[in-house]
Design an enzyme around this catalytic site. Structure first.
Site, PDB file in Angstrom:
ATOM      1  N   TYR A  93     -12.528  -0.293  11.698  1.00 55.60           N
ATOM      2  CA  TYR A  93     -11.114   0.012  11.482  1.00 55.60           C
ATOM      3  C   TYR A  93     -10.317  -0.264  12.762  1.00 55.60           C
ATOM      4  O   TYR A  93      -9.269  -0.902  12.725  1.00 55.60           O
ATOM      5  CB  TYR A  93     -10.967   1.474  11.070  1.00 55.60           C
ATOM      6  CG  TYR A  93      -9.543   1.965  11.003  1.00 55.60           C
ATOM      7  CD1 TYR A  93      -8.733   1.661   9.903  1.00 55.60           C
ATOM      8  CD2 TYR A  93      -9.002   2.749  12.013  1.00 55.60           C
ATOM      9  CE1 TYR A  93      -7.433   2.120   9.827  1.00 55.60           C
ATOM     10  CE2 TYR A  93      -7.699   3.219  11.944  1.00 55.60           C
ATOM     11  CZ  TYR A  93      -6.912   2.903  10.854  1.00 55.60           C
ATOM     12  OH  TYR A  93      -5.615   3.354  10.793  1.00 55.60           O
ATOM     13  N   GLY A 103       0.819  -1.205   0.000  1.00 56.68           N
ATOM     14  CA  GLY A 103       0.000   0.000   0.000  1.00 56.68           C
ATOM     15  C   GLY A 103       0.855   1.258   0.000  1.00 56.68           C
ATOM     16  O   GLY A 103       0.590   2.190   0.765  1.00 56.68           O
ATOM     17  N   SER A 104       1.869   1.296  -0.890  1.00 59.35           N
ATOM     18  CA  SER A 104       2.854   2.382  -0.821  1.00 59.35           C
ATOM     19  C   SER A 104       2.783   3.330  -2.022  1.00 59.35           C
ATOM     20  O   SER A 104       3.751   4.019  -2.327  1.00 59.35           O
ATOM     21  CB  SER A 104       4.263   1.807  -0.692  1.00 59.35           C
ATOM     22  OG  SER A 104       4.503   0.774  -1.628  1.00 59.35           O
ATOM     23  N   ILE A 136       1.562   7.407   3.865  1.00 54.97           N
ATOM     24  CA  ILE A 136       2.553   6.839   4.767  1.00 54.97           C
ATOM     25  C   ILE A 136       3.413   5.801   4.061  1.00 54.97           C
ATOM     26  O   ILE A 136       4.638   5.765   4.235  1.00 54.97           O
ATOM     27  CB  ILE A 136       1.859   6.218   5.994  1.00 54.97           C
ATOM     28  CG1 ILE A 136       1.214   7.312   6.859  1.00 54.97           C
ATOM     29  CG2 ILE A 136       2.853   5.418   6.842  1.00 54.97           C
ATOM     30  CD1 ILE A 136       0.348   6.776   7.984  1.00 54.97           C
ATOM     31  N   GLY A 137       2.804   4.961   3.246  1.00 56.69           N
ATOM     32  CA  GLY A 137       3.548   3.918   2.551  1.00 56.69           C
ATOM     33  C   GLY A 137       4.624   4.488   1.648  1.00 56.69           C
ATOM     34  O   GLY A 137       5.759   3.984   1.608  1.00 56.69           O
TER      35      GLY A 137
END
Length: 264
Positions: free
Chosen positions: A154, A14-15, A19-20
């Site tokens: 979540y 998930g980059s 953040i990723g």
């Protein structure tokens, strides 16, 4: 401190943004070759181009795959069979009244936020322990401990990651491989901007919207601002390095003081 990752290969799930992407840049600056992952091949190509401009000496390998599926995980492992550092960053979030979360949505959150990381750990951990070195990290959240009323599905997944990382750390005991989770606090990304505006209203300028969100929805924060992706990445790079060799089985905080406890 010299965070030397020369000769190491990392995979950050998930980059393609947020953040990723910041973690991918940080690991590359430390010398690692970094697998960059997202579902959209075109968007991923744009991200890799941006990362190469940001870290000119960095080595980035785009791996487009939907890690919410078994097929996607298998594709990534085929593309990057030897990984020294696995950063399970992939995750989705969104506000939903607790009693309106359907069975399908509960399953979707668990599949993407939890099971995707489990699949990759199952694939890569034995290879790491066989080599006698490795790092597995799960990007959790302060929401694992301070469950947000507006997105308990979540929060549930992030709590699960704490148990998963502790369990896999026990599996890797004595092998030279460490497994940890990172308790990230509210972080300023494009997705979080949309989330904040959905909660506080889109008529406010961003600085005011952030202030209202932090005071009304995250009042426990001691930082009293959103964290930057780079601040999360700094801790991840350290935990990925040889200098963190005695840190394993932990839930390490970069939460801006949101968790009101001395020990999480």
């Amino acid at each position: 401190m010299r965070l030397d990752l020369e000769g190491r290969t990392a995979l950050v799930t998930g980059s393609s943004q947020g953040i990723g992407a910041a973690i991918a840049a940080g690991l590359a600056r430390a010398g690692a070759q970094v697998g960059v992952n997202g579902r959209d091949a075109d968007r991923l190509a744009d991200t890799v181009e941006t990362l190469r401009a940001e870290v000119p000496d960095g080595m980035f390998v785009p791996v487009a795959a939907d890690l919410g599926t078994e097929e996607g995980a298998a594709h990534v492992v085929d593309a990057l069979p030897e990984v020294d550092i696995l950063v399970n960053n992939l995750g989705i979030f969104g506000a939903r009244p607790a009693l309106e979360i359907s069975d399908d949505e509960w399953r979707r959150y668990f599949e993407i936020n939890v099971l995707a990381g489990i699949r990759l750990t199952r694939a890569y951990l034995p290879r790491m322990t066989g080599r006698g070195w490795g790092r597995v990290l799960y990007i959790a959240s302060e929401s694992a401990v301070v469950i947000p009323a507006e997105m308990i599905h979540y929060g549930m997944t992030k709590t699960a990651l704490l148990a998963v990382s502790r369990g896999f750390a026990k599996e890797a005991a004595g092998t030279g491989v460490t497994v940890n989770s990172v308790l990230a606090g509210p972080t300023h990304t494009e997705g979080v901007e949309d989330f904040v505006y959905d909660l506080v209203g889109r008529e406010l300028p961003w600085d005011e919207a952030e202030r209202v969100f932090m005071s009304e929805h995250r009042p426990q924060s001691l930082l009293r601002r959103l964290i930057t992706p780079e601040e999360i990445a700094n801790l991840v790079v350290y935990l990925s390095s040889p200098l963190a060799s005695a840190t394993t089985g932990g839930a390490v905080r970069v939460d801006g003081g949101c968790i009101d406890a001395i020990i999480p």
